[in-house]
Write a protein that holds these residues in place. Structure first.
Motif, PDB file in Angstrom:
ATOM      1  N   PHE A  62     -65.929  -2.776 -56.517  1.00 23.60           N
ATOM      2  CA  PHE A  62     -66.008  -4.179 -56.117  1.00 23.60           C
ATOM      3  C   PHE A  62     -65.143  -4.413 -54.869  1.00 23.60           C
ATOM      4  O   PHE A  62     -65.593  -5.025 -53.883  1.00 23.60           O
ATOM      5  CB  PHE A  62     -65.530  -5.065 -57.274  1.00 23.60           C
ATOM      6  CG  PHE A  62     -65.437  -6.529 -56.947  1.00 23.60           C
ATOM      7  CD1 PHE A  62     -66.582  -7.315 -56.845  1.00 23.60           C
ATOM      8  CD2 PHE A  62     -64.202  -7.138 -56.739  1.00 23.60           C
ATOM      9  CE1 PHE A  62     -66.502  -8.677 -56.547  1.00 23.60           C
ATOM     10  CE2 PHE A  62     -64.112  -8.492 -56.439  1.00 23.60           C
ATOM     11  CZ  PHE A  62     -65.262  -9.267 -56.340  1.00 23.60           C
ATOM     12  N   GLY A  79     -62.750 -13.041 -61.338  1.00 18.83           N
ATOM     13  CA  GLY A  79     -62.208 -14.206 -60.640  1.00 18.83           C
ATOM     14  C   GLY A  79     -60.921 -13.889 -59.890  1.00 18.83           C
ATOM     15  O   GLY A  79     -60.752 -14.276 -58.732  1.00 18.83           O
ATOM     16  N   LYS A  95     -71.035 -17.587 -57.870  1.00 18.09           N
ATOM     17  CA  LYS A  95     -72.159 -17.045 -57.102  1.00 18.09           C
ATOM     18  C   LYS A  95     -73.465 -17.661 -57.594  1.00 18.09           C
ATOM     19  O   LYS A  95     -73.605 -17.951 -58.780  1.00 18.09           O
ATOM     20  CB  LYS A  95     -72.211 -15.516 -57.278  1.00 18.09           C
ATOM     21  CG  LYS A  95     -70.905 -14.799 -56.928  1.00 18.09           C
ATOM     22  CD  LYS A  95     -70.458 -15.053 -55.514  1.00 18.09           C
ATOM     23  CE  LYS A  95     -69.352 -14.129 -55.036  1.00 18.09           C
ATOM     24  NZ  LYS A  95     -68.007 -14.427 -55.561  1.00 18.09           N
ATOM     25  N   SER A 102     -71.393 -17.648 -62.756  1.00 16.51           N
ATOM     26  CA  SER A 102     -72.080 -16.889 -61.704  1.00 16.51           C
ATOM     27  C   SER A 102     -73.320 -16.194 -62.248  1.00 16.51           C
ATOM     28  O   SER A 102     -74.407 -16.278 -61.667  1.00 16.51           O
ATOM     29  CB  SER A 102     -71.138 -15.845 -61.099  1.00 16.51           C
ATOM     30  OG  SER A 102     -70.039 -16.475 -60.479  1.00 16.51           O
ATOM     31  N   LEU A 124     -64.002 -14.404 -71.104  1.00 16.90           N
ATOM     32  CA  LEU A 124     -62.826 -15.179 -70.713  1.00 16.90           C
ATOM     33  C   LEU A 124     -63.152 -16.043 -69.505  1.00 16.90           C
ATOM     34  O   LEU A 124     -64.127 -15.801 -68.798  1.00 16.90           O
ATOM     35  CB  LEU A 124     -61.692 -14.231 -70.306  1.00 16.90           C
ATOM     36  CG  LEU A 124     -61.025 -13.427 -71.410  1.00 16.90           C
ATOM     37  CD1 LEU A 124     -60.051 -12.434 -70.785  1.00 16.90           C
ATOM     38  CD2 LEU A 124     -60.279 -14.363 -72.364  1.00 16.90           C
ATOM     39  N   ARG A 135     -63.155 -17.048 -65.849  1.00 13.26           N
ATOM     40  CA  ARG A 135     -63.190 -16.236 -64.636  1.00 13.26           C
ATOM     41  C   ARG A 135     -63.770 -14.833 -64.847  1.00 13.26           C
ATOM     42  O   ARG A 135     -63.546 -13.938 -64.061  1.00 13.26           O
ATOM     43  CB  ARG A 135     -61.807 -16.159 -63.980  1.00 13.26           C
ATOM     44  CG  ARG A 135     -61.409 -17.513 -63.409  1.00 13.26           C
ATOM     45  CD  ARG A 135     -59.978 -17.582 -63.015  1.00 13.26           C
ATOM     46  NE  ARG A 135     -59.142 -17.809 -64.163  1.00 13.26           N
ATOM     47  CZ  ARG A 135     -58.704 -19.006 -64.560  1.00 13.26           C
ATOM     48  NH1 ARG A 135     -58.988 -20.060 -63.865  1.00 13.26           N
ATOM     49  NH2 ARG A 135     -57.962 -19.109 -65.622  1.00 13.26           N
ATOM     50  N   ALA A 136     -64.490 -14.657 -65.957  1.00 12.20           N
ATOM     51  CA  ALA A 136     -65.179 -13.380 -66.164  1.00 12.20           C
ATOM     52  C   ALA A 136     -66.491 -13.364 -65.386  1.00 12.20           C
ATOM     53  O   ALA A 136     -67.110 -12.320 -65.224  1.00 12.20           O
ATOM     54  CB  ALA A 136     -65.442 -13.171 -67.649  1.00 12.20           C
ATOM     55  N   GLY A 137     -66.927 -14.542 -64.940  1.00 11.11           N
ATOM     56  CA  GLY A 137     -68.165 -14.598 -64.164  1.00 11.11           C
ATOM     57  C   GLY A 137     -69.347 -15.187 -64.922  1.00 11.11           C
ATOM     58  O   GLY A 137     -70.501 -14.949 -64.547  1.00 11.11           O
ATOM     59  N   LEU A 164     -73.613 -11.189 -55.901  1.00 10.50           N
ATOM     60  CA  LEU A 164     -73.096 -10.823 -57.223  1.00 10.50           C
ATOM     61  C   LEU A 164     -72.957  -9.319 -57.325  1.00 10.50           C
ATOM     62  O   LEU A 164     -73.915  -8.584 -57.127  1.00 10.50           O
ATOM     63  CB  LEU A 164     -74.059 -11.333 -58.306  1.00 10.50           C
ATOM     64  CG  LEU A 164     -73.536 -11.273 -59.734  1.00 10.50           C
ATOM     65  CD1 LEU A 164     -72.496 -12.366 -59.981  1.00 10.50           C
ATOM     66  CD2 LEU A 164     -74.682 -11.421 -60.737  1.00 10.50           C
ATOM     67  N   PRO A 224     -65.164 -17.424 -52.952  1.00  8.42           N
ATOM     68  CA  PRO A 224     -64.485 -17.887 -54.175  1.00  8.42           C
ATOM     69  C   PRO A 224     -65.305 -18.815 -55.072  1.00  8.42           C
ATOM     70  O   PRO A 224     -64.911 -19.086 -56.201  1.00  8.42           O
ATOM     71  CB  PRO A 224     -63.243 -18.614 -53.646  1.00  8.42           C
ATOM     72  CG  PRO A 224     -63.576 -19.004 -52.251  1.00  8.42           C
ATOM     73  CD  PRO A 224     -64.553 -17.976 -51.732  1.00  8.42           C
ATOM     74  N   ARG A 225     -66.419 -19.326 -54.589  1.00  6.94           N
ATOM     75  CA  ARG A 225     -67.209 -20.215 -55.455  1.00  6.94           C
ATOM     76  C   ARG A 225     -68.039 -19.393 -56.446  1.00  6.94           C
ATOM     77  O   ARG A 225     -68.291 -18.214 -56.201  1.00  6.94           O
ATOM     78  CB  ARG A 225     -68.152 -21.065 -54.591  1.00  6.94           C
ATOM     79  CG  ARG A 225     -67.397 -22.086 -53.754  1.00  6.94           C
ATOM     80  CD  ARG A 225     -68.264 -22.644 -52.677  1.00  6.94           C
ATOM     81  NE  ARG A 225     -68.646 -21.590 -51.730  1.00  6.94           N
ATOM     82  CZ  ARG A 225     -69.307 -21.812 -50.596  1.00  6.94           C
ATOM     83  NH1 ARG A 225     -69.691 -23.031 -50.300  1.00  6.94           N
ATOM     84  NH2 ARG A 225     -69.595 -20.811 -49.788  1.00  6.94           N
ATOM     85  N   TYR A 259     -69.153 -10.792 -51.678  1.00  8.53           N
ATOM     86  CA  TYR A 259     -68.522 -10.725 -53.006  1.00  8.53           C
ATOM     87  C   TYR A 259     -67.256 -11.580 -53.107  1.00  8.53           C
ATOM     88  O   TYR A 259     -66.891 -12.032 -54.189  1.00  8.53           O
ATOM     89  CB  TYR A 259     -68.131  -9.285 -53.338  1.00  8.53           C
ATOM     90  CG  TYR A 259     -69.302  -8.352 -53.571  1.00  8.53           C
ATOM     91  CD1 TYR A 259     -70.581  -8.848 -53.770  1.00  8.53           C
ATOM     92  CD2 TYR A 259     -69.094  -6.978 -53.624  1.00  8.53           C
ATOM     93  CE1 TYR A 259     -71.635  -7.975 -54.003  1.00  8.53           C
ATOM     94  CE2 TYR A 259     -70.138  -6.110 -53.865  1.00  8.53           C
ATOM     95  CZ  TYR A 259     -71.404  -6.608 -54.047  1.00  8.53           C
ATOM     96  OH  TYR A 259     -72.438  -5.745 -54.282  1.00  8.53           O
TER      97      TYR A 259
END
Ligand code: ADP
Ligand code: MG
Length: 357
Positions: free
Chosen positions: A217, A244, A8, A44, A37, A39-41, A14, A5-6, A2
């Motif tokens: 998480f 993020g 997913k 990913s 927003l 960095r909300a994913g 995830l 940092p890249r 999890y």
């Protein structure tokens, strides 16, 4: 893991978001919008969904255009050409179809689309559609951070999308946007004269994690590294629920193993990045730069419209008309620096607030 940092790309990395991934995979409408927003994913979730689809996925990362002041057809043709390599590798027969497009050259898996042939984009989509029809599949075009295409000049992408929406029954689009207002502006969904007006779109919204989710998480992420979890409430209070920042925290925490220090590093990294993003937002807006800053500082703990107006007036020592204040606020909301909560304007995330304190 999890805390990688890249963005997913596979389900096992995830956390949660099962429903969102399923909704993207279902391709329920010709166009699916993935909103949230930064960095909300979004990337990913889209990449994980794409990895599980039995369809060719043409993935265009429009963030590559972020620094460009404006875009031409050539930028789009180049990006699309590059994005076709991967689906062709996976479905080699696609090559034979795409070779029929005027103004395209296919060498190995490398595709070049001539920027002199304006019709080539439609043709690429038509041949993708035909391949999909004849092979019992769908062709999926992803445009990540699609609002960047607002800057495209001299080519009507909306017309192309509307044509595709109506006629190319096997071509589907997934578009993400972190500047939601901008994405809506780009698609002109509310403009009766616009080509896409009235078309139904599936909307998948990615919210920040709740405290409960953030806690799981962090716990499950730490378990993957065999590290005892931090005090999740404290972390959540400091960095908020955006995946993020929680990922950045986790990544730091499993190496330094110090809660305070990891919070400090995450906040400082996030504040720097948000300041850079804000500086980027201000580019070309020099006349209003001071006003935007005054508003963000005054809204750090949430504020009403009238308070924000007063703050700008106080900083300039003169009256400002209402329409100007409303315009400034709308831009800040469109770009995701503020959101409306009832009558108040608030930073949508605690680290955005921290960047203006
Ligand atoms: P966006 O595209 O919305 O800006 P990204 O997909 O790039 O967001 O995610 C930002 C960061 O958060 C990345 O490091 C990513 O790995 C991580 N991340 C986002 N969502 C999740 C999730 N559900 N589980 C694990 N990590 C996530
Ligand atoms: Mg992204």
């Amino acid at each position: 893991m999890y805390f990688d940092p890249r963005p997913k790309t596979s389900r096992e990395d995830l956390f949660d978001r099962e429903e969102e991934v399923e909704r993207i995979k279902a391709l329920r409408a010709p166009i699916t919008l993935v909103l949230g927003l930064r960095r909300a994913g979004k990337s990913s979730v889209i990449l994980v969904a794409a990895s599980e689809m039995p369809h060719p996925v043409v993935y265009i990362d429009a963030r590559r255009f972020e620094a460009e002041p404006y875009l031409t057809f050539k930028h789009v043709a180049e990006a699309l050409g590059e994005a076709l390599a991967q689906p062709m590798r996976r479905f080699p027969k696609l090559r034979e179809y795409l070779k029929n497009v005027n103004g395209i050259s296919v060498a190995g898996f490398e595709v070049k689309i001539s920027w002199r042939e304006r019709g080539s984009l439609v043709e690429v989509l038509e041949w993708l559609n035909r391949w999909a029809e004849e092979n019992g599949r769908k062709a999926v075009v992803v445009i990540d951070e699609a609002q960047e295409l607002t800057k495209l000049k001299g080519y009507n992408l909306l017309k192309l999308l509307a044509y595709s929406y109506d006629n190319l029954r096997n071509v589907y689009y997934v578009m993400s946007g972190s500047k939601m207002g901008l994405l809506k502006k780009f698609l002109k969904l509310e403009d009766a004269g616009s080509p896409l007006y009235g078309r139904y779109m599936e909307v998948v919204e990615l919210r920040p994690f709740t405290l409960e989710e953030a806690k799981r998480f962090l716990e499950e992420g730490c378990r993957q590294y065999g590290v005892p979890p931090p005090d999740a409430e404290k972390v959540y209070r400091a960095v908020g629920g955006l995946p993020g920042w929680l990922t950045y925290f986790g990544y730091t925490y499993v190496s330094v193993r110090d809660e305070e220090e990891s919070i400090r590093q995450t906040v400082s990294y996030a504040v720097d990045l948000i300041k850079q993003e804000f500086a980027h937002f201000l580019e070309g807006k020099w006349a209003a730069e001071k006003r935007y800053r005054v508003i963000m500082e005054a809204a750090a703990e949430c504020a009403a419209w009238s308070e924000l107006k007063r703050a700008v007036e106080a900083s300039e020592g003169r009256r400002i008309n209402d329409a100007e204040i409303t315009r400034l606020l709308k831009n800040l909301v469109d770009y995701g620096f503020l959101e409306k909560r009832g009558d108040l304007y608030c930073p949508p995330d605690p680290l955005i607030a921290a960047a203006f304190r």
